[in-house]
Design a protein around this motif. Structure first.
Motif, PDB file in Angstrom:
ATOM      1  N   ALA A  79      -7.717 -20.442  16.765  1.00  0.00           N
ATOM      2  CA  ALA A  79      -8.171 -19.059  16.658  1.00  0.00           C
ATOM      3  C   ALA A  79      -7.679 -18.465  15.350  1.00  0.00           C
ATOM      4  N   ALA A  80      -8.525 -17.644  14.717  1.00  0.00           N
ATOM      5  CA  ALA A  80      -8.113 -16.951  13.491  1.00  0.00           C
ATOM      6  C   ALA A  80      -6.872 -16.098  13.763  1.00  0.00           C
ATOM      7  N   HIS A  81      -6.871 -15.446  14.904  1.00  0.00           N
ATOM      8  CA  HIS A  81      -5.715 -14.683  15.389  1.00  0.00           C
ATOM      9  C   HIS A  81      -5.843 -14.578  16.913  1.00  0.00           C
ATOM     10  N   GLU A  82      -4.721 -14.177  17.527  1.00  0.00           N
ATOM     11  CA  GLU A  82      -4.674 -13.947  18.987  1.00  0.00           C
ATOM     12  C   GLU A  82      -5.088 -15.188  19.776  1.00  0.00           C
ATOM     13  N   PRO A  83      -4.337 -16.292  19.707  1.00  0.00           N
ATOM     14  CA  PRO A  83      -3.039 -16.440  19.030  1.00  0.00           C
ATOM     15  C   PRO A  83      -3.206 -16.859  17.569  1.00  0.00           C
ATOM     16  N   ILE A 104     -13.769 -35.464  12.728  1.00  0.00           N
ATOM     17  CA  ILE A 104     -13.220 -34.178  13.144  1.00  0.00           C
ATOM     18  C   ILE A 104     -14.059 -33.039  12.590  1.00  0.00           C
ATOM     19  N   VAL A 105     -14.348 -32.067  13.450  1.00  0.00           N
ATOM     20  CA  VAL A 105     -14.885 -30.775  13.017  1.00  0.00           C
ATOM     21  C   VAL A 105     -13.831 -29.737  13.371  1.00  0.00           C
ATOM     22  N   LEU A 106     -13.320 -29.037  12.371  1.00  0.00           N
ATOM     23  CA  LEU A 106     -12.325 -27.992  12.607  1.00  0.00           C
ATOM     24  C   LEU A 106     -13.061 -26.679  12.846  1.00  0.00           C
ATOM     25  N   CYS A 107     -12.853 -26.099  14.006  1.00  0.00           N
ATOM     26  CA  CYS A 107     -13.546 -24.873  14.397  1.00  0.00           C
ATOM     27  C   CYS A 107     -12.553 -23.709  14.403  1.00  0.00           C
ATOM     28  N   MET A 134     -17.045 -21.829  11.486  1.00  0.00           N
ATOM     29  CA  MET A 134     -16.528 -20.504  11.843  1.00  0.00           C
ATOM     30  C   MET A 134     -17.334 -19.965  13.021  1.00  0.00           C
ATOM     31  N   THR A 135     -16.638 -19.565  14.094  1.00  0.00           N
ATOM     32  CA  THR A 135     -17.336 -19.077  15.286  1.00  0.00           C
ATOM     33  C   THR A 135     -16.671 -17.819  15.838  1.00  0.00           C
ATOM     34  N   SER A 136     -17.462 -17.072  16.591  1.00  0.00           N
ATOM     35  CA  SER A 136     -16.947 -15.918  17.327  1.00  0.00           C
ATOM     36  C   SER A 136     -17.870 -15.652  18.507  1.00  0.00           C
ATOM     37  N   THR A 137     -17.296 -15.616  19.699  1.00  0.00           N
ATOM     38  CA  THR A 137     -18.103 -15.254  20.863  1.00  0.00           C
ATOM     39  C   THR A 137     -18.245 -13.741  20.978  1.00  0.00           C
ATOM     40  N   TYR A 138     -17.475 -13.010  20.200  1.00  0.00           N
ATOM     41  CA  TYR A 138     -17.565 -11.539  20.198  1.00  0.00           C
ATOM     42  C   TYR A 138     -18.880 -11.091  19.592  1.00  0.00           C
ATOM     43  N   PRO A 160      -5.094 -25.657  21.064  1.00  0.00           N
ATOM     44  CA  PRO A 160      -4.093 -24.966  21.885  1.00  0.00           C
ATOM     45  C   PRO A 160      -4.759 -24.052  22.923  1.00  0.00           C
ATOM     46  N   SER A 161      -4.001 -23.663  23.933  1.00  0.00           N
ATOM     47  CA  SER A 161      -4.526 -22.742  24.943  1.00  0.00           C
ATOM     48  C   SER A 161      -4.716 -21.358  24.329  1.00  0.00           C
ATOM     49  N   GLY A 162      -5.687 -20.647  24.847  1.00  0.00           N
ATOM     50  CA  GLY A 162      -5.914 -19.269  24.427  1.00  0.00           C
ATOM     51  C   GLY A 162      -6.801 -19.093  23.215  1.00  0.00           C
ATOM     52  N   VAL A 163      -7.316 -20.204  22.665  1.00  0.00           N
ATOM     53  CA  VAL A 163      -8.114 -20.086  21.444  1.00  0.00           C
ATOM     54  C   VAL A 163      -9.596 -19.865  21.735  1.00  0.00           C
ATOM     55  N   GLY A 164      -9.984 -19.954  23.016  1.00  0.00           N
ATOM     56  CA  GLY A 164     -11.357 -19.623  23.390  1.00  0.00           C
ATOM     57  C   GLY A 164     -12.293 -20.802  23.545  1.00  0.00           C
ATOM     58  N   LYS A 165     -11.764 -21.989  23.894  1.00  0.00           N
ATOM     59  CA  LYS A 165     -12.630 -23.167  24.038  1.00  0.00           C
ATOM     60  C   LYS A 165     -13.666 -22.971  25.134  1.00  0.00           C
ATOM     61  N   SER A 166     -13.237 -22.485  26.301  1.00  0.00           N
ATOM     62  CA  SER A 166     -14.178 -22.294  27.409  1.00  0.00           C
ATOM     63  C   SER A 166     -15.224 -21.238  27.086  1.00  0.00           C
ATOM     64  N   SER A 167     -14.802 -20.159  26.444  1.00  0.00           N
ATOM     65  CA  SER A 167     -15.755 -19.112  26.058  1.00  0.00           C
ATOM     66  C   SER A 167     -16.776 -19.657  25.073  1.00  0.00           C
ATOM     67  N   LEU A 168     -16.324 -20.504  24.153  1.00  0.00           N
ATOM     68  CA  LEU A 168     -17.250 -21.119  23.199  1.00  0.00           C
ATOM     69  C   LEU A 168     -18.285 -21.966  23.917  1.00  0.00           C
ATOM     70  N   LEU A 169     -17.828 -22.791  24.861  1.00  0.00           N
ATOM     71  CA  LEU A 169     -18.747 -23.675  25.570  1.00  0.00           C
ATOM     72  C   LEU A 169     -19.742 -22.877  26.409  1.00  0.00           C
TER      73      LEU A 169
END
Length: 287
Positions: A79-83, A104-107, A134-138, A160-169
């Motif tokens: 995540a760019a931030h948070e975390p 590897i694709v770095l998202c 670069m992605t954002s579900t917002y 890491p946890s909290g970076v939004g993997k499930s929201s992205l999917l």
């Protein structure tokens, strides 16, 4: 005979999805259990009409942790931030995937929160040669690009946890959340357990691999000699090194240290190299 891909392994049963997206509950023939390798999620197999795995097709790769096979690529999400991005953890995960020889694709998710520091980090990894998305579900930035990246591939999502993997999917395919529950119902388990790797299909030949354990960083099978090769930007400087092997620490006439001093290698990347090297040496001492 039916061919398909193993999407789940639970309690001695293997769940195989065929070309029509039908899931078959299967057992493994005894003779296969004595074979050269155990059946893994991601394996392509041939199964019989009565629900036995008859043969395992040749693999193009496999990992020990998580125990999976035939991954075409890893989308490593931070995540760019948070975390905030943990640079050392990111570099360790990159090295672990490099060691498995998987593209590897770095998202960078939550890119709506980017600042100048994050932008500098994006430029760093692009300069090393990594594909950066670069992605954002917002605001749904980059979601269509991510869909394109996933087409016709088996993709493992890690990060890491909290970076939004499930929201992205879920943004990529709204039926993803439903499908995780559906597969769990099929195998009589609760909602989306994360104890075992699982495959979920976006279409007939595009799969998402849910990979618990990908964040468990271990370098047990990485040698000190191989480690520098897992940092792509080191490759153009190693020929300058006087010694072979050179561990790029105290040796005189070291191309890596010279490149670091000249600013051609990022300090954070070199620090990660030294941290992993110390991890490997500590593991050796324990054994």
């Amino acid at each position: 005979m039916i061919t398909g891909i193993v999407v789940k392994n639970m309690n001695g049963y293997f769940y195989v999805q065929d070309d029509t997206s039908t899931i078959h509950e299967c057992k493994v023939r005894g003779r296969l259990k004595q074979g050269r390798y155990s059946l893994l999620v991601g394996d392509r197999v041939t199964i019989s009409e009565d629900g036995f795995v008859e043969s395992i097709h040749e693999r193009h790769n496999a990992m020990v942790r998580p125990a999976v096979a035939n991954i075409d690529q890893v989308v490593l999400v931070v995540a760019a931030h948070e975390p905030d991005i943990n640079e050392l953890l990111l570099n360790k995960m990159l090295v672990m995937i490099e060691h498995a020889d998987i593209p590897i694709v770095l998202c960078i998710n939550k890119c709506d929160l980017m600042d100048s520091d994050t932008e500098a980090m994006v430029e760093l990894y692009k300069s090393i040669g990594y594909d950066v998305l670069m992605t954002s579900t917002y605001d749904m930035t980059g979601i269509e690009d991510l869909r394109h990246v996933l087409q016709h591939k088996v993709t493992a999502f890690a990060g890491p946890s909290g970076v939004g993997k499930s929201s992205l999917l879920n943004a990529v395919d709204p039926k993803f959340a439903f499908q995780t529950g559906e597969v769990s119902d099929k195998i009589k388990r609760g909602k989306h357990t994360t104890r075992h790797a699982s495959l979920y299909s976006l279409d007939a030949d595009s799969f998402i691999m849910d990979t618990p354990g990908f964040s468990a960083i271990e370098f047990n099978d990485v040698s000190l000699e191989r480690l520098p090769t897992l940092f792509p930007e080191f490759s153009q400087y190693v020929d300058v090194c006087k010694f072979n092997p050179c561990y790029h620490e105290h040796e005189p006439i070291c191309g890596i240290k010279d490149a670091l001093e000249a600013g051609h290698i990022h300090q954070g990347r070199y620090d990660a190299y030294m941290s992993i090297r110390n991890d490997i040496e500590s593991q050796r001492k324990r054994f």
